[in-house]
Design a protein around this motif. Structure first.
Motif, mmCIF file in Angstrom:
data_model
loop_
_atom_site.group_PDB
_atom_site.id
_atom_site.type_symbol
_atom_site.label_atom_id
_atom_site.label_comp_id
_atom_site.label_asym_id
_atom_site.label_seq_id
_atom_site.Cartn_x
_atom_site.Cartn_y
_atom_site.Cartn_z
ATOM 1 N N ILE A 1 0.841 -1.202 0.000
ATOM 2 C CA ILE A 1 0.000 0.000 0.000
ATOM 3 C C ILE A 1 0.874 1.249 0.000
ATOM 4 C CG2 ILE A 1 -1.620 1.359 1.389
ATOM 5 C CD1 ILE A 1 -2.846 -1.324 2.294
ATOM 6 N N PHE A 2 1.924 1.250 0.821
ATOM 7 C CA PHE A 2 2.857 2.378 0.842
ATOM 8 C C PHE A 2 3.400 2.643 -0.552
ATOM 9 C CE2 PHE A 2 4.461 2.055 5.525
ATOM 10 C CZ PHE A 2 3.218 2.490 5.968
ATOM 11 N N ILE A 3 3.893 1.589 -1.203
ATOM 12 C CA ILE A 3 4.546 1.726 -2.507
ATOM 13 C C ILE A 3 3.551 2.219 -3.565
ATOM 14 C CG2 ILE A 3 5.649 0.435 -4.376
ATOM 15 C CD1 ILE A 3 6.948 -1.323 -2.196
ATOM 16 N N LEU A 4 2.346 1.631 -3.560
ATOM 17 C CA LEU A 4 1.331 2.048 -4.529
ATOM 18 C C LEU A 4 0.874 3.483 -4.263
ATOM 19 C CD1 LEU A 4 -0.884 -1.165 -4.851
ATOM 20 C CD2 LEU A 4 0.789 -0.283 -6.484
ATOM 21 N N ALA A 5 0.781 3.857 -2.986
ATOM 22 C CA ALA A 5 0.384 5.225 -2.649
ATOM 23 C C ALA A 5 1.418 6.224 -3.164
ATOM 24 C CB ALA A 5 0.215 5.368 -1.139
ATOM 25 N N GLY A 6 2.701 5.891 -3.024
ATOM 26 C CA GLY A 6 3.759 6.748 -3.547
ATOM 27 C C GLY A 6 3.680 6.867 -5.054
ATOM 28 N N ALA A 7 3.403 5.745 -5.719
ATOM 29 C CA ALA A 7 3.290 5.756 -7.178
ATOM 30 C C ALA A 7 2.101 6.614 -7.619
ATOM 31 C CB ALA A 7 3.144 4.328 -7.699
ATOM 32 N N PHE A 8 0.978 6.487 -6.916
ATOM 33 C CA PHE A 8 -0.200 7.270 -7.268
ATOM 34 C C PHE A 8 0.074 8.766 -7.112
ATOM 35 C CE2 PHE A 8 -3.899 9.650 -5.673
ATOM 36 C CZ PHE A 8 -4.672 9.630 -6.822
ATOM 37 N N TYR A 9 0.667 9.146 -5.989
ATOM 38 C CA TYR A 9 0.924 10.564 -5.767
ATOM 39 C C TYR A 9 1.883 11.113 -6.828
ATOM 40 C CZ TYR A 9 2.364 14.960 -3.717
ATOM 41 O OH TYR A 9 2.640 16.294 -3.533
ATOM 42 N N SER A 10 2.878 10.327 -7.194
ATOM 43 C CA SER A 10 3.850 10.762 -8.196
ATOM 44 C C SER A 10 3.172 10.966 -9.551
ATOM 45 C CB SER A 10 4.982 9.738 -8.319
ATOM 46 O OG SER A 10 5.960 10.160 -9.247
ATOM 47 N N VAL A 11 2.312 10.025 -9.944
ATOM 48 C CA VAL A 11 1.591 10.149 -11.211
ATOM 49 C C VAL A 11 0.647 11.348 -11.173
ATOM 50 C CG1 VAL A 11 -0.174 9.077 -12.678
ATOM 51 C CG2 VAL A 11 1.756 7.723 -11.858
ATOM 52 N N ALA A 12 -0.085 11.481 -10.055
ATOM 53 C CA ALA A 12 -1.031 12.592 -9.928
ATOM 54 C C ALA A 12 -0.322 13.940 -9.990
ATOM 55 C CB ALA A 12 -1.811 12.461 -8.618
ATOM 56 N N ASP A 13 0.857 13.993 -9.412
ATOM 57 C CA ASP A 13 1.633 15.229 -9.436
ATOM 58 C C ASP A 13 2.127 15.527 -10.846
ATOM 59 O OD1 ASP A 13 3.149 17.441 -8.245
ATOM 60 O OD2 ASP A 13 4.918 16.207 -8.632
ATOM 61 N N ALA A 14 2.634 14.494 -11.521
ATOM 62 C CA ALA A 14 3.223 14.699 -12.850
ATOM 63 C C ALA A 14 2.186 15.081 -13.899
ATOM 64 C CB ALA A 14 3.967 13.429 -13.280
ATOM 65 N N MET A 15 0.951 14.545 -13.789
ATOM 66 C CA MET A 15 -0.041 14.830 -14.839
ATOM 67 C C MET A 15 -0.959 16.002 -14.494
ATOM 68 S SD MET A 15 -2.993 13.615 -13.275
ATOM 69 C CE MET A 15 -4.131 13.617 -14.629
ATOM 70 N N GLY A 16 -0.722 16.672 -13.362
ATOM 71 C CA GLY A 16 -1.442 17.890 -13.036
ATOM 72 C C GLY A 16 -2.633 17.739 -12.122
ATOM 73 N N ALA A 17 -2.886 16.527 -11.615
ATOM 74 C CA ALA A 17 -4.048 16.324 -10.751
ATOM 75 C C ALA A 17 -3.908 17.066 -9.427
ATOM 76 C CB ALA A 17 -4.252 14.827 -10.485
ATOM 77 N N VAL A 18 -2.697 17.071 -8.876
ATOM 78 C CA VAL A 18 -2.481 17.717 -7.580
ATOM 79 C C VAL A 18 -2.787 19.210 -7.673
ATOM 80 C CG1 VAL A 18 -0.770 18.313 -5.841
ATOM 81 C CG2 VAL A 18 -0.804 16.004 -6.801
ATOM 82 N N ASN A 19 -2.209 19.878 -8.679
ATOM 83 C CA ASN A 19 -2.458 21.320 -8.826
ATOM 84 C C ASN A 19 -3.934 21.620 -9.063
ATOM 85 O OD1 ASN A 19 0.186 22.155 -8.453
ATOM 86 N ND2 ASN A 19 0.692 22.027 -10.635
ATOM 87 N N SER A 20 -4.593 20.794 -9.867
ATOM 88 C CA SER A 20 -5.996 21.042 -10.192
ATOM 89 C C SER A 20 -6.893 20.879 -8.972
ATOM 90 C CB SER A 20 -6.456 20.095 -11.302
ATOM 91 O OG SER A 20 -5.921 20.487 -12.544
ATOM 92 N N ILE A 21 -6.698 19.812 -8.213
ATOM 93 C CA ILE A 21 -7.569 19.583 -7.058
ATOM 94 C C ILE A 21 -7.320 20.622 -5.969
ATOM 95 C CG2 ILE A 21 -6.062 17.976 -5.802
ATOM 96 C CD1 ILE A 21 -9.870 17.618 -6.181
ATOM 97 N N VAL A 22 -6.054 21.019 -5.814
ATOM 98 C CA VAL A 22 -5.724 22.036 -4.814
ATOM 99 C C VAL A 22 -6.325 23.376 -5.204
ATOM 100 C CG1 VAL A 22 -3.836 23.389 -3.830
ATOM 101 C CG2 VAL A 22 -3.644 20.899 -3.987
ATOM 102 N N ASN A 23 -6.141 23.763 -6.450
ATOM 103 C CA ASN A 23 -6.677 25.049 -6.907
ATOM 104 C C ASN A 23 -8.205 25.076 -6.871
ATOM 105 O OD1 ASN A 23 -4.105 25.984 -7.317
ATOM 106 N ND2 ASN A 23 -4.093 25.561 -9.513
ATOM 107 N N LEU A 24 -8.826 23.941 -7.157
ATOM 108 C CA LEU A 24 -10.283 23.857 -7.049
ATOM 109 C C LEU A 24 -10.712 24.068 -5.595
ATOM 110 C CD1 LEU A 24 -13.090 23.228 -8.197
ATOM 111 C CD2 LEU A 24 -12.592 20.781 -7.823
ATOM 112 N N GLY A 25 -10.000 23.436 -4.680
ATOM 113 C CA GLY A 25 -10.310 23.597 -3.263
ATOM 114 C C GLY A 25 -10.118 25.020 -2.795
ATOM 115 N N LEU A 26 -9.037 25.670 -3.253
ATOM 116 C CA LEU A 26 -8.776 27.055 -2.862
ATOM 117 C C LEU A 26 -9.819 28.002 -3.436
ATOM 118 C CD1 LEU A 26 -4.888 27.188 -3.295
ATOM 119 C CD2 LEU A 26 -6.167 27.048 -1.160
ATOM 120 N N THR A 27 -10.389 27.619 -4.576
ATOM 121 C CA THR A 27 -11.418 28.450 -5.196
ATOM 122 C C THR A 27 -12.762 28.307 -4.474
ATOM 123 O OG1 THR A 27 -10.365 28.203 -7.354
ATOM 124 C CG2 THR A 27 -12.659 28.908 -7.354
ATOM 125 N N VAL A 28 -13.105 27.088 -4.081
ATOM 126 C CA VAL A 28 -14.420 26.804 -3.499
ATOM 127 C C VAL A 28 -14.476 27.161 -2.011
ATOM 128 C CG1 VAL A 28 -16.054 24.971 -2.950
ATOM 129 C CG2 VAL A 28 -14.916 25.001 -5.182
#
Length: 436
Positions: free
Chosen positions: A85-112
């Motif tokens: 689970i640790f390893i897969l969680a790290g992989a997910f976060y890395s992919v989400a960061d690289a493809m822009g999911a992290v910035n999008s979800i954060v900016n959506l939260g800051l907007t709402v």
């Protein structure tokens, strides 16, 4: 209190490895003024080496046999599952960061969300997720990457944000009808899930309210709102994670789906190519290697401590000090809390302490609903505070900080201990009739 448990294996010597770890870790932190100066893995390796030099009371065990005990415990099914689970969680976060999911979800939260409601918002969302999912690890997996992005975008302590996520995860771990700790607590005390929930929520609700008030009072400054852009397409990996978790899929399947969705979107929007994706996955997995090794070594050390009689010693000494109804409740709380700190697993601690807690509750006329609540509350609170437990290790790994940094900000877990103790002192809640 008298009980019929055979404590022939009880031996204080079995706790010495844990004491060695604490002396090394705390001592180095006090001397240097920095509790991150002693790496957790190094401290546990030293403690494990010391443990291998000990032996079981009244017997002689070869060094090879002790190594085998250590490796069997470290390779136990739930531990290896946690590592994956640790390893897969790290992989997910890395992919989400690289493809822009992290910035999008954060900016959506800051907007709402209003600025002063960012932290309470994270906590409320985490409470809903963890209660629905019944797993603290799954909640942290889904929510911690969002928290990390918010901490980076706003002027908020990373440790505070991650502590808020962990606290919300422990809310559901403690209260959810499908949580393994809830099931363990109710089964060992022979009470209904709904009855334990009613008792439990009355105790922890003040802790929830106070936590929200404190979080709302903490000043938050967003670095930049002028360029807060987000893509709804890019947040689909998080939607996939949350939806698949809520419908009850295994956490590994949840992470696999999240990685798959993020990878496909990243390839489509040219965030990376096929070869680049492999590097992104490896980067995320590498972030979690140290924490995975800590989990394995801690499990091996706990296996030796059990073999030497350390856990039985805790059971014997705590129950021997119990006197009176309130003393019995504090004894139950101390017992499950200490075993959680020693084993780093609150489900195991409830199953271990449960039978003795039932004996205590029967002898001192403690309502079994209160006993089940105390077992779950104090084990969850301690689990959310130990820096070498899976929850803090996972959150710290995703935030690239030491898990020790999270502990002082663990508002909800600390309040659970305080409010739980107050409930014992004032005799709250009061029960109309006992359910046996």
């Amino acid at each position: 209190m008298n009980n019929n448990k055979d404590n022939s294996n009880s031996n204080f010597k079995g706790l010495l490895p844990l004491i060695v770890f604490l002396v090394l870790f705390m001592g180095t932190g006090i001397i240097t003024g920095d509790f991150s100066s002693m790496p957790l893995l190094v401290a546990f390796i030293f403690a494990s080496g010391f443990a291998l030099l000990l032996d079981k009371k009244g017997g002689k065990t070869s060094f090879g046999e002790k190594v085998a005990i250590f490796t069997r415990a470290g390779g136990e099914e739930t531990i290896i599952l946690m590592v994956v689970i640790f390893i897969l969680a790290g992989a997910f976060y890395s992919v989400a960061d690289a493809m822009g999911a992290v910035n999008s979800i954060v900016n959506l939260g800051l907007t709402v969300l209003p600025v002063n409601m960012i932290l309470p918002g994270i906590f409320i969302i985490g409470c809903i997720l963890s209660f629905s999912m019944g797993t603290s690890m799954g909640t942290i997996t889904a929510l911690a990457p969002i928290g990390v992005g918010i901490a980076n975008q706003a002027d908020i302590s990373m440790a505070l944000v991650l502590a808020t996520v962990v606290g919300s995860a422990m809310f559901g771990d403690n209260l959810s009808f499908i949580s393994d700790t809830t099931i363990a607590a109710t089964r060992t005390q022979n009470v209904e899930l709904r009855d334990k929930f009613k008792s439990n929520i009355l105790i922890v609700l003040p802790a929830v309210i106070i936590t929200l008030i404190i979080l709302a009072m903490i000043p938050v400054d967003v670095v930049s709102l002028e360029s807060v852009d987000y893509s709804l397409i890019n947040i689909l990996p998080y939607v996939a994670i949350i939806v698949s978790a809520l419908i009850g899929l295994n956490v590994m399947a949840v992470l696999g789906i999240g990685i798959g969705v993020g990878s496909i979107i990243g390839l489509i929007n040219n965030s990376f190519d096929g070869v680049g994706l492999l590097g992104v996955l490896q980067r995320g997995m590498g972030w979690m290697e140290d924490l995975s090794m800590i989990a394995i070594v801690v499990a091996g050390l706990v296996g030796l401590m059990k073999y030497y009689g350390g856990i039985d010693y805790l059971l014997e000494k705590v129950t021997a000090k119990v006197k009176g109804k309130k003393g019995g409740q504090f004894g139950i709380a101390a017992l499950v809390g200490l075993i959680t700190a020693a084993t780093t697993n609150n489900t195991i601690s409830i199953l271990t302490a449960g039978p003795l807690a039932k004996d205590i509750s029967e002898e001192y006329d403690i309502d079994p609903r209160k006993t089940a609540s105390l077992l779950d509350i104090f084990s969850a609170a301690v689990q959310g505070l130990i820096p070498y437990g899976g929850q803090l290790l996972l959150a710290a790994g995703l935030g690239h900080i030491s898990p020790v940094e999270i502990v002082p900000y663990s508002i909800y877990s600390i309040l659970m201990l305080i409010i739980g103790s107050i409930s014992i002192i004032i005799g709250f809640p009061r029960y109309k009739r006992a359910r046996k």
